[in-house]
Design an enzyme around this catalytic site. Sequence first.
Site, PDB file in Angstrom:
ATOM      1  N   GLY A 101       0.375   6.398  -3.937  1.00 55.42           N
ATOM      2  CA  GLY A 101       0.547   7.082  -2.728  1.00 55.42           C
ATOM      3  C   GLY A 101       2.061   7.509  -2.708  1.00 55.42           C
ATOM      4  O   GLY A 101       2.931   7.376  -3.361  1.00 55.42           O
ATOM      5  N   GLY A 144       3.819   2.442  -8.560  1.00 59.97           N
ATOM      6  CA  GLY A 144       3.836   1.149  -8.065  1.00 59.97           C
ATOM      7  C   GLY A 144       3.291   0.178  -9.298  1.00 59.97           C
ATOM      8  O   GLY A 144       3.683   0.453 -10.706  1.00 59.97           O
ATOM      9  N   ASP A 145       2.759  -0.793  -8.979  1.00 64.19           N
ATOM     10  CA  ASP A 145       2.226  -1.890  -9.967  1.00 64.19           C
ATOM     11  C   ASP A 145       1.221  -1.482 -11.012  1.00 64.19           C
ATOM     12  O   ASP A 145       1.314  -1.556 -12.125  1.00 64.19           O
ATOM     13  CB  ASP A 145       1.828  -3.141  -9.229  1.00 64.19           C
ATOM     14  N   THR A 193       6.913   1.642  -3.888  1.00 63.33           N
ATOM     15  CA  THR A 193       5.817   0.978  -3.162  1.00 63.33           C
ATOM     16  C   THR A 193       6.431   0.967  -1.781  1.00 63.33           C
ATOM     17  O   THR A 193       7.350   0.521  -1.476  1.00 63.33           O
ATOM     18  CB  THR A 193       5.480  -0.326  -3.508  1.00 63.33           C
ATOM     19  N   ASP A 237       5.247  -0.528   0.481  1.00 62.67           N
ATOM     20  CA  ASP A 237       5.024  -1.844   1.148  1.00 62.67           C
ATOM     21  C   ASP A 237       5.938  -2.975   0.863  1.00 62.67           C
ATOM     22  O   ASP A 237       6.020  -4.082   1.313  1.00 62.67           O
ATOM     23  CB  ASP A 237       3.664  -2.503   0.714  1.00 62.67           C
ATOM     24  N   MET A 285       1.392   0.542   7.705  1.00 61.91           N
ATOM     25  CA  MET A 285       0.957  -0.135   6.120  1.00 61.91           C
ATOM     26  C   MET A 285       1.356  -1.259   5.673  1.00 61.91           C
ATOM     27  O   MET A 285       2.248  -1.900   6.192  1.00 61.91           O
ATOM     28  CB  MET A 285       1.683   1.220   5.029  1.00 61.91           C
ATOM     29  N   ARG A 290      -0.923  -3.568   2.881  1.00 64.33           N
ATOM     30  CA  ARG A 290      -2.206  -4.075   2.242  1.00 64.33           C
ATOM     31  C   ARG A 290      -2.181  -5.630   2.247  1.00 64.33           C
ATOM     32  O   ARG A 290      -3.099  -6.297   2.750  1.00 64.33           O
ATOM     33  CB  ARG A 290      -2.756  -3.605   0.969  1.00 64.33           C
ATOM     34  N   ILE A 338       4.338   8.473   8.223  1.00 62.36           N
ATOM     35  CA  ILE A 338       5.430   7.504   7.878  1.00 62.36           C
ATOM     36  C   ILE A 338       5.622   7.805   6.556  1.00 62.36           C
ATOM     37  O   ILE A 338       6.767   7.883   6.006  1.00 62.36           O
ATOM     38  CB  ILE A 338       5.332   6.273   8.124  1.00 62.36           C
ATOM     39  N   ARG A 339       4.520   7.996   5.698  1.00 62.93           N
ATOM     40  CA  ARG A 339       4.825   8.077   4.328  1.00 62.93           C
ATOM     41  C   ARG A 339       5.298   9.262   3.816  1.00 62.93           C
ATOM     42  O   ARG A 339       5.602   9.533   2.501  1.00 62.93           O
ATOM     43  CB  ARG A 339       3.886   7.268   3.624  1.00 62.93           C
TER      44      ARG A 339
END
Length: 542
Positions: A186, A274-275, A303, A305, A348, A350, A457-458
């Site tokens: 994302g 990310g991961d 990320t 998050d 956001m 998760r 926001i992102r």
Amino acid sequence: VPHLLRQTRSGTNYQSESSGEMLRFHILSKLFLLSCLGVANCSEFSHVSPPLRAARLADALSSRASMGSMHLRGGHYGQETTHAIKISNIWSTDATPDPPSEISVVPMRVDHLTHWLPDMQKYRNPCDHKGSWVGEDESVIDVIYVNSPRAVAKKLKSRQWLRAGPQEFIYFNPPQVNAAIVTCGGLCPGLNNVIAAIADSLLSRYKVNKVWGIQFGYKGFYSLPWIDLNHEKISKIHQRGGTILGSSRGGHDLDKIMTALLDNNINQLYVIGGDGTHKGANLISQEAARRKIPMAVCGVPKTIDNDVAFIDKSFGFDTAVGEAVKVINCALIEADDSHEGIGIVKLMGRECGFIAMYATLASNNVDICLIPEESFELEKLWEYTAKVIEKQGHCLIVVAEGAGAEHFEGVDLGKDPSGNKVLPDIGVFLKEKARGWFKEERGRPTEVRYIDPSYQIRSVPASPSDSVYCSALGTSVVHGAMAGNTGFSCGHRNNRYVYIPIEDMCDPKQHVRVDTSSRIYNRMIGHTGQPRFHTPRMHSED
């Protein structure tokens, strides 16, 4: 540690006056001091003679606190060794404290291309670097807790990291470097800043041959045209949000990606994600090692998050919190200007509620904050909401997108291309439940204003602080790749930029979550004044 060494030239070895033991000089000068100080920078000793240098190192060691056992690398061509260092002068309020226990330091070792290509040629770094070079084994150690029951109870470990930065010698000849950059997953504020920093460092500082941009994630390696990231292309991209390369999830076909990389003579790959993205990068790195290809594969963790293991904070997080606060303030006006109004903002998060928690703290206007790490019962939630409305005429609720999973047991909406479970909309759920509860329990409807600003926001440009952070990350990861490191990601750890082994960062055992017993979470509870909305589990006597 001897206070004075007698120089006995034998290659790069020096002999101890007191023990006669042959010690590699660069281990003493770089690692003894650097590991203990937590900042491995010995360039300040490079101009003095070996005996004086050793004396200064010993003096520095004697002024530090705690005892540690650590794993030290003896250089890319040397043997790795483990030894203990005692550091004195620990202070305590107890006149007769217990003897200090040994602190075991976990070495976070990064792969180097010379591990499977020992004959790689070294080159002097062409960068016009005015400061001190980073030693090839220079390292940083985490915070070491002393007299901390919390650290003992949680079994907190100190880790030793390879420090990021420019090294005097590199393992790539810059005119022969062809690099590729890809962004996956994302969007996140700062992506273009990282792209620009990587490309500019490669082109301007190292003068490499070519930097390619891969469009729309991993699938872009084999299904879309590559973009030439020249100076003109990257000059203004930091001013816009998103990523000029586009981004997507999935598409990781190892065979096709390796074929595309080799066909285009790519010897440095930079992956931003990310991961899941880093797991894909790790597979590429391992495959290159298996084939003994001189290709550096490295990453920058991304990320929104803030749930990447080991790093202090992910880039874009500060920007996201700042934008979330703006939305929260708008929701406050909506709720306050409605008769007995309720404002609900979904942010956001998760599996972790960092954005919701930090935005709640930053706004100081939120009445209730719900995060995935803390379950809640609807009856208790609405009863407290009613009390808040009776007191001040409105109630403002912030909820992370992954909160309330216990209310959706048995609901299966499938998975996204990255394999992540598609979540039900907790915001819509709360809005409908609030309206129903107040109509049934209070005999009157209530005005509910629901705002979901996730995409807003992102997709914004990075804030000034995130811009600086992204620039440092992009530059540091390039220095690491040019120095021959591979299979690593670059992050900020204990206020220092370090290289993190991707395999460790993606370890399934590493879960980054909000600790609901932590000081910051309890600080947030103090700000909102909210109670716990769940019934504590009863523990059996045994």
